[in-house]
Design an enzyme around this catalytic site. Structure first.
Site, PDB file in Angstrom:
ATOM      1  N   ASP A  67       0.864  -1.086  -0.099  1.00  0.00           N
ATOM      2  CA  ASP A  67       0.052   0.105  -0.146  1.00  0.00           C
ATOM      3  C   ASP A  67       0.677   1.348  -0.009  1.00  0.00           C
ATOM      4  O   ASP A  67       2.004   1.186   0.374  1.00  0.00           O
ATOM      5  CB  ASP A  67      -0.895  -0.043   1.189  1.00  0.00           C
ATOM      6  CG  ASP A  67      -0.380  -0.301   2.423  1.00  0.00           C
ATOM      7  OD1 ASP A  67       0.921  -0.409   2.463  1.00  0.00           O
ATOM      8  OD2 ASP A  67      -0.907  -0.693   3.440  1.00  0.00           O
ATOM      9  N   ASN A 137      -7.445  -1.879  14.449  1.00  0.00           N
ATOM     10  CA  ASN A 137      -9.068  -2.195  13.901  1.00  0.00           C
ATOM     11  C   ASN A 137      -8.987  -3.432  13.299  1.00  0.00           C
ATOM     12  O   ASN A 137     -10.065  -3.935  12.441  1.00  0.00           O
ATOM     13  CB  ASN A 137      -9.653  -1.044  13.271  1.00  0.00           C
ATOM     14  CG  ASN A 137      -8.901  -0.726  11.952  1.00  0.00           C
ATOM     15  OD1 ASN A 137      -7.864  -1.423  11.643  1.00  0.00           O
ATOM     16  ND2 ASN A 137      -9.344   0.290  11.146  1.00  0.00           N
ATOM     17  N   HIS A 139      -7.307  -4.181  10.541  1.00  0.00           N
ATOM     18  CA  HIS A 139      -7.006  -3.991   8.920  1.00  0.00           C
ATOM     19  C   HIS A 139      -5.709  -4.735   8.619  1.00  0.00           C
ATOM     20  O   HIS A 139      -4.594  -4.957   9.389  1.00  0.00           O
ATOM     21  CB  HIS A 139      -7.067  -2.656   8.601  1.00  0.00           C
ATOM     22  CG  HIS A 139      -5.839  -1.755   8.904  1.00  0.00           C
ATOM     23  ND1 HIS A 139      -6.010  -0.502   9.159  1.00  0.00           N
ATOM     24  CD2 HIS A 139      -4.486  -2.030   9.158  1.00  0.00           C
ATOM     25  CE1 HIS A 139      -4.875  -0.003   9.294  1.00  0.00           C
ATOM     26  NE2 HIS A 139      -3.890  -0.917   9.385  1.00  0.00           N
ATOM     27  N   GLU A 144      -9.679  -1.598   5.668  1.00  0.00           N
ATOM     28  CA  GLU A 144     -10.273  -1.138   6.697  1.00  0.00           C
ATOM     29  C   GLU A 144     -11.643  -2.138   6.851  1.00  0.00           C
ATOM     30  O   GLU A 144     -12.078  -2.578   5.926  1.00  0.00           O
ATOM     31  CB  GLU A 144     -10.754   0.368   6.407  1.00  0.00           C
ATOM     32  CG  GLU A 144      -9.740   1.297   6.091  1.00  0.00           C
ATOM     33  CD  GLU A 144      -8.736   1.558   7.667  1.00  0.00           C
ATOM     34  OE1 GLU A 144      -8.499   0.659   8.119  1.00  0.00           O
ATOM     35  OE2 GLU A 144      -8.458   2.736   7.927  1.00  0.00           O
TER      36      GLU A 144
HETATM   37  C1  F6R Z   1       1.445  -0.765   6.101  1.00  0.00           C
HETATM   38  C2  F6R Z   1       0.236  -1.664   6.442  1.00  0.00           C
HETATM   39  C3  F6R Z   1      -0.348  -1.527   7.574  1.00  0.00           C
HETATM   40  C4  F6R Z   1       0.333  -1.956   8.793  1.00  0.00           C
HETATM   41  C5  F6R Z   1      -0.358  -1.631  10.094  1.00  0.00           C
HETATM   42  C6  F6R Z   1       0.368  -2.004  11.439  1.00  0.00           C
HETATM   43  O1  F6R Z   1       1.880  -1.092   4.963  1.00  0.00           O
HETATM   44  O2  F6R Z   1      -0.045  -2.350   5.525  1.00  0.00           O
HETATM   45  O3  F6R Z   1      -1.536  -2.450   7.472  1.00  0.00           O
HETATM   46  O4  F6R Z   1       0.982  -3.213   8.848  1.00  0.00           O
HETATM   47  O5  F6R Z   1      -1.296  -0.634  10.328  1.00  0.00           O
HETATM   48  O6  F6R Z   1       1.218  -0.845  11.466  1.00  0.00           O
HETATM   49  P1  F6R Z   1       2.158  -0.731  12.754  1.00  0.00           P
HETATM   50  O7  F6R Z   1       3.051  -1.777  12.608  1.00  0.00           O
HETATM   51  O8  F6R Z   1       2.788   0.639  12.545  1.00  0.00           O
HETATM   52  O9  F6R Z   1       1.424  -0.617  13.902  1.00  0.00           O
END
Ligand code: F6R
Length: 263
Positions: A67, A137, A139, A144
């Site tokens: 992403d 959440n 994701h 989301e």
């Molecule tokens: C980022 C992504 C997100 C993160 C998730 C956890 O490329 O795909 O799904 O993996 O938000 O982020 P952290 O590790 O910063 O808690």
């Protein structure tokens, strides 16, 4: 499903790096799906060390990031382009032409662009190993809650909760992106193997829901229950709300004994 429980984030990253390095050594032209975020930092740090000290070779690797924020230039310090170059790419010998990260600077024709990203994954032969983090959440990528479990790469509006989580990394008063381009759940489920990393108590609920709850678009990581080869690597805090620890530990022990190649 395999669950590997580690005492802390450091050891979680080392375990993930061990698995990635093993996959790269077995298949030097591995197609590797990548995630960003704080949880992945110890993984990338250890991969950089392995490249430096153990000659881990990234020259044949093809990478696809999950992403990217919409509206951030690649050189913005919070863009995922910047993150990946800063923490991994500029330290290893991955070929620039083999790196794929969604372009967050496009300003129209989003569907066409997202279809071309999917096509690039198909043209490369699909993703062999996909790294994931998980949001508070539930994701994965930026899928989301309420995302379609069959979704493909697309433009996605971020929830307020995700925007608030991200805000901490932006300068005070700076506009935080409200949208992102993300691989879909359907895209992720097509990877041959998935490795999800989670660290810290803020992930405990989403990890328990993803692994032991019902499959639901309200926790998009729960769709991984449909994946035939998914490994969760979680630290003590992120695994704190799981109920079947003893069973996961036995599965891991017997998998290591009977089919060590799966690890
Ligand atoms: C980022 C992504 C997100 C993160 C998730 C956890 O490329 O795909 O799904 O993996 O938000 O982020 P952290 O590790 O910063 O808690």
């Amino acid at each position: 499903m395999l669950l590997i429980l580690k005492p802390d984030k450091e050891q979680l990253g080392h375990e993930a790096a061990r698995i990635v390095a093993h996959a790269v050594r077995r298949n030097p032209s591995l197609r590797l799906g990548l995630a960003t975020g704080s949880t992945t930092l110890t993984l990338y740090k250890e991969l950089v060390r392995m490249h430096r000290d153990e000659a881990l070779d990234f020259s044949g690797l093809v990478t696809f990031n999950l992403d990217e924020y919409l509206g951030l230039p690649a050189n913005h310090s919070e863009s995922f382009h910047y993150f990946m170059h800063e923490h991994l790419f500029r330290h290893v010998n991955v070929k620039p032409e083999n790196i794929h990260i969604p372009d967050g600077t496009i300003t129209g024709n989003y569907d066409t662009y997202c279809c071309s990203y999917e096509q690039a994954i198909r043209d490369a032969g699909g993703i062999d190993l996909q790294i994931l983090g998980i949001g508070r959440n539930g994701h994965i990528g930026f899928n989301e809650p309420t995302s379609s479990l069959g979704s493909r790469t697309r433009l996605k509006v971020l929830t307020k909760e995700t925007i608030d989580d991200n805000r901490k990394s932006f300068a005070p008063g700076e506009k935080v992106p409200e949208c992102a381009i993300t691989m879909g759940i359907g895209t992720i489920l097509e990877a041959k193997r998935v490795l999800l990393l989670a660290s810290g108590s803020s992930k405990a609920t989403s990890i328990a829901q993803a692994i032991e709850g019902p499959v639901t678009a309200s926790v998009t990581a729960s769709a991984l229950q449909h994946h035939p080869d998914v490994t969760f690597i979680v630290d003590q805090q992120a695994g704190a709300q799981l109920r079947h620890h003893d069973y996961y530990a036995r599965v891991l022990r017997l998998t290591a004994e009977l089919t060590p190649d799966r690890l």
